[in-house]
Design a protein around this motif. Structure first.
Motif, mmCIF file in Angstrom:
data_model
loop_
_atom_site.group_PDB
_atom_site.id
_atom_site.type_symbol
_atom_site.label_atom_id
_atom_site.label_comp_id
_atom_site.label_asym_id
_atom_site.label_seq_id
_atom_site.Cartn_x
_atom_site.Cartn_y
_atom_site.Cartn_z
ATOM 1 N N UNK A 119 0.254 -1.302 0.646
ATOM 2 C CA UNK A 119 -0.310 0.181 0.143
ATOM 3 C C UNK A 119 0.888 1.482 -0.160
ATOM 4 N N UNK A 124 0.477 5.241 -1.240
ATOM 5 C CA UNK A 124 -1.153 5.483 -0.156
ATOM 6 C C UNK A 124 -0.116 6.522 1.137
ATOM 7 N N UNK A 128 -4.155 6.959 4.859
ATOM 8 C CA UNK A 128 -5.011 5.572 3.345
ATOM 9 C C UNK A 128 -4.478 4.291 3.942
ATOM 10 N N UNK A 132 -7.369 2.479 4.558
ATOM 11 C CA UNK A 132 -8.117 1.188 3.557
ATOM 12 C C UNK A 132 -7.322 -0.056 4.051
ATOM 13 N N UNK A 133 -6.274 -0.504 4.697
ATOM 14 C CA UNK A 133 -5.800 -1.188 4.944
ATOM 15 C C UNK A 133 -5.311 -1.812 5.918
ATOM 16 N N UNK A 136 -9.081 -1.918 8.349
ATOM 17 C CA UNK A 136 -9.933 -3.317 7.666
ATOM 18 C C UNK A 136 -9.864 -4.448 8.054
ATOM 19 N N UNK A 137 -8.174 -4.833 7.862
ATOM 20 C CA UNK A 137 -7.790 -6.311 8.322
ATOM 21 C C UNK A 137 -7.243 -6.165 9.592
ATOM 22 N N UNK B 76 4.974 10.803 -1.682
ATOM 23 C CA UNK B 76 3.235 9.990 -1.862
ATOM 24 C C UNK B 76 3.397 9.872 -3.514
ATOM 25 N N UNK B 80 3.636 7.107 -6.009
ATOM 26 C CA UNK B 80 1.904 6.441 -7.690
ATOM 27 C C UNK B 80 2.406 6.657 -8.792
ATOM 28 N N UNK B 92 -3.736 -7.259 -0.796
ATOM 29 C CA UNK B 92 -4.674 -6.639 0.067
ATOM 30 C C UNK B 92 -6.006 -8.166 0.039
ATOM 31 N N UNK B 93 -5.732 -8.818 1.604
ATOM 32 C CA UNK B 93 -6.739 -9.669 1.827
ATOM 33 C C UNK B 93 -7.394 -10.164 1.651
ATOM 34 N N UNK B 94 -8.118 -8.145 2.138
ATOM 35 C CA UNK B 94 -9.720 -7.958 2.402
ATOM 36 C C UNK B 94 -10.465 -7.218 1.227
ATOM 37 N N UNK B 95 -9.598 -7.169 -0.666
ATOM 38 C CA UNK B 95 -9.942 -6.322 -0.868
ATOM 39 C C UNK B 95 -10.585 -7.389 -1.865
ATOM 40 N N UNK B 103 -6.474 -0.263 -6.969
ATOM 41 C CA UNK B 103 -6.354 0.350 -5.469
ATOM 42 C C UNK B 103 -5.372 1.627 -5.750
ATOM 43 N N UNK B 107 -6.708 5.543 -4.578
ATOM 44 C CA UNK B 107 -6.251 6.732 -3.500
ATOM 45 C C UNK B 107 -5.936 7.694 -4.555
ATOM 46 N N UNK B 152 -1.447 -4.583 -11.541
ATOM 47 C CA UNK B 152 -1.300 -3.604 -10.628
ATOM 48 C C UNK B 152 -1.231 -2.948 -10.294
#
Ligand SMILES: Nc1ncnc2c1ncn2[C@@H]1O[C@H](COP(=O)(O)OP(=O)(O)OP(=O)(O)O)[C@@H](O)[C@H]1O
Ligand SMILES: [Mg+2]
Lengths: 217, 365
Positions: A119, A124, A128, A132-133, A136-137, B76, B80, B92-95, B103, B107, B152
């Protein structure tokens, strides 16, 4: 035996209005404690998760508070906060701290470093990253802390009756002083039911939120 | 044309306390090039890579990205603008896969429609079915996850890609497939790629240039051919004997063409100029007006004649292209039992030949 159960139910039916009122009172005291505890402990947990040097100290401190008997805490606060809901909710908040604080902090600290690095590497910002990470995790771990606290709080709220905060504790303590088992039961059963119901409700909410944030599918 | 330098390291070092983890590394990566960093475990490859996007700040030296000193850029924004495939995949395991791929776009707050379109596009680019977009990372195999990791990194269409052992978690066959796909993809996307690996074959396969690291130092930089010609003992041991065959895979036949051959146009008389080119070569090639090779005739058949007898001309073996790898050419020679093959351009022009001899002398230097 059967006769006794029958007697208890008819007694319970007689005082149902009182039980309902006390249950509601109990519920709101408990909810207020859990809510206040969560609202203070989660941000504090996030804060200390960023500062490994102080995190164990803060958690130990919350742990020390956690071990003080509830009666003692209420007693200590009597001169400052007096009687009623205020010292009760304050005590409940203090008891909520340890599980929520510890789970929030470890939940965030234990987020897979590869996920965090990915991230950050994608650009990020620290906010963020958090929203976002990390949160939630860590969400299931934080929720587990809150559920523990919820069950625990419903039990401790009983003590509030001793400082005139009401709740189902009043039935139980009056029952004890009058050696009336029916009255004790009429207070105890709703407490247990409330604890189970609250835990289930939070579990349900967790699942809903999990699907929404993607933690669970 | 001078190639634009996209990334440049000028004597960059990284200390952890007293430990010098990266030691005065200087390198530059040209636009559209795949630069491979390779070396034994712990030699500082990942650290070097992470200093480029400033996930790790460097201790001394200068790092320039598109000519700008990275310490003067907003980290940042810098990150990017650079695609990053991390060593441990790090989905990211939750997404969902879709949200993983987009992602960076999230952002950067791109609109939802654009994100959806880009996710569809990229999942196809990396060769996964569109239906996978709704899955979670744990529902994918290691190789599939690595593909998503690449997708990604490509999401925001960055000019520069940092890839840290992007194909580390897969079996050799999938790995080779992913390498080929990367090369095919690179033909269209033309990114500037810094690719970390510890697999020499992989380095030869994907790298335009290769930098070998050892104990924090960059010990050599060069093309696959430069590297196999190295005499340094550490480098020779590191690349290993088998790796020469992988190097052959990356060197185009064009490098080994012999073009100073005796060639005559069909119908023309043999003159002394042509004959003088033969040297110890015993064949003369015959081409038509469009410089297409019609065949060859051996000197012994000519026997001093000035006119070529069409009857005696032998057809050439199946030709190879200048872009074919030496490995392929040698395989063809062995398979067809030939000592040489003609090299013919896309348009059909006869460019010369490659032989075992010319391949060998290229590698031995
Ligand atoms: N935070 C740190 N503090 C101290 N030393 C570190 C730190 N991070 C890395 N190192 C050391 O720096 C060296 C280089 O690490 P790096 O991750 O760059 O190696 P690598 O070449 O990528 O290795 P691998 O092929 O195993 O991934 C290692 O010896 C490692 O122990
Ligand atoms: Mg590494």
């Amino acid at each position: 035996m059967l006769e006794n159960i029958g007697l208890f139910f008819s007694y319970f039916w007689e005082i149902r209005a009182q039980v309902a009122e006390l249950t509601l009172q109990h519920l709101w005291l408990s909810l207020a404690g859990v809510l206040l505890g969560t609202l203070t402990a989660v941000p504090l947990g996030i804060f200390i998760s960023r500062r490994p040097k102080i995190s164990s100290f803060v958690i130990d401190l919350a742990g020390a508070l956690y071990t003080i008997p509830s009666l003692a805490i209420l007693g200590f606060m009597l001169p400052f906060l007096g009687l009623g809901w205020l010292p009760t909710i304050t005590a409940l908040t203090i008891y909520s701290w340890l599980p929520v604080l510890r789970n929030t902090c470890t939940g965030i600290v234990n987020v897979d470093p590869a996920a965090k690095e990915a991230a950050l590497g994608m650009g990020a910002t620290s906010n963020q990253l958090l929203f976002r990470v990390e949160l939630p995790m860590a969400f299931p771990v934080i929720m587990a802390g809150i559920r523990t606290v919820a069950v625990l709080t419903v039990g401790i709220t009983t003590m509030g009756a001793l400082v005139a905060a009401g709740g189902l504790g009043s039935l139980i303590f009056t029952g004890i002083s009058m050696m009336d088992n029916r009255m004790i039961l009429a207070g105890t059963i709703p407490v247990s039911a409330l604890a189970v119901a609250l835990d289930q409700l939070l579990g349900f909410l967790e699942n809903k939120a999990g699907v929404w944030t993607g933690v669970r599918s | 044309m001078v190639e634009a330098i996209e990334v440049e390291l000028q004597s960059v070092s990284k200390f952890y306390g007293e430990d010098k983890v990266v030691d005065a590394v200087s390198l530059h990566v040209n636009q559209g090039e795949i630069f491979v960093l390779i070396g034994p475990s712990g030699c500082g490859k990942t650290t070097t890579l992470k200093m480029i996007n400033q996930l790790i700040p460097h201790t001394s030296g200068r790092i320039l990205v598109r000519g700008k000193d990275v310490t003067e850029l907003d980290p940042v924004e810098l990150r990017r603008s650079i695609g990053y495939v991390i060593q441990y995949i790090g989905l990211l395991p939750h997404l969902t896969i879709r949200d993983n791929i987009t992602f960076v776009l999230q952002l950067k707050k791109y609109n939802k429609k654009m994100q959806r379109e880009r996710a569809m596009e990229l999942i196809e680019t990396v060769g996964l079915p569109v239906s996978y977009l709704d899955r979670h990372p744990r529902e994918l195999s290691g190789g599939q996850q690595q593909r998503v990791g690449v997708a990604r990194a490509l999401a925001a269409d960055p000019e520069i890609l940092l890839m840290d052992e992007p194909f580390g978690a897969v079996d050799p066959i999938t790995r080779e497939q992913l390498q080929l796909e990367l090369l095919r993809l690179q033909e269209t996307i033309k990114k500037t790629i810094i690719f970390v690996t510890h697999d020499m074959q992989e380095a030869f396969k994907v790298g335009d240039r290769i930098g070998i690291m050892r104990g924090g130092r960059l010990v050599t930089i060069g093309t696959a051919m430069d590297i196999v010609r190295e005499r340094d003992e550490f480098i020779r041991n590191f690349i290993g004997q088998g790796a020469i065959f992988s190097a052959l895979d990356t060197i185009p036949a064009a490098r080994a063409i012999i073009d100073d051959l005796p060639i005559v146009q069909e119908g023309a008389a043999l003159d002394d100029d042509v004959l003088s080119l033969t040297g110890d070569w015993e064949n003369i090639f015959i081409v038509d007006g469009q410089r297409r090779c019609l065949g060859y005739i051996s000197l012994s058949e000519i026997k001093g004649q000035r006119k070529i007898d069409r009857e005696k001309v032998t057809a050439c073996p199946p030709p190879c292209r200048p872009g074919d790898s030496l490995k392929k050419v040698i395989e063809e020679m062995l398979w067809g039992n030939r000592a040489w093959l003609p090299v013919v351009s896309e348009e059909g022009y006869f460019l010369g030949i490659v032989s075992f001899q010319s391949c060998a002398s290229l590698l031995v230097g």
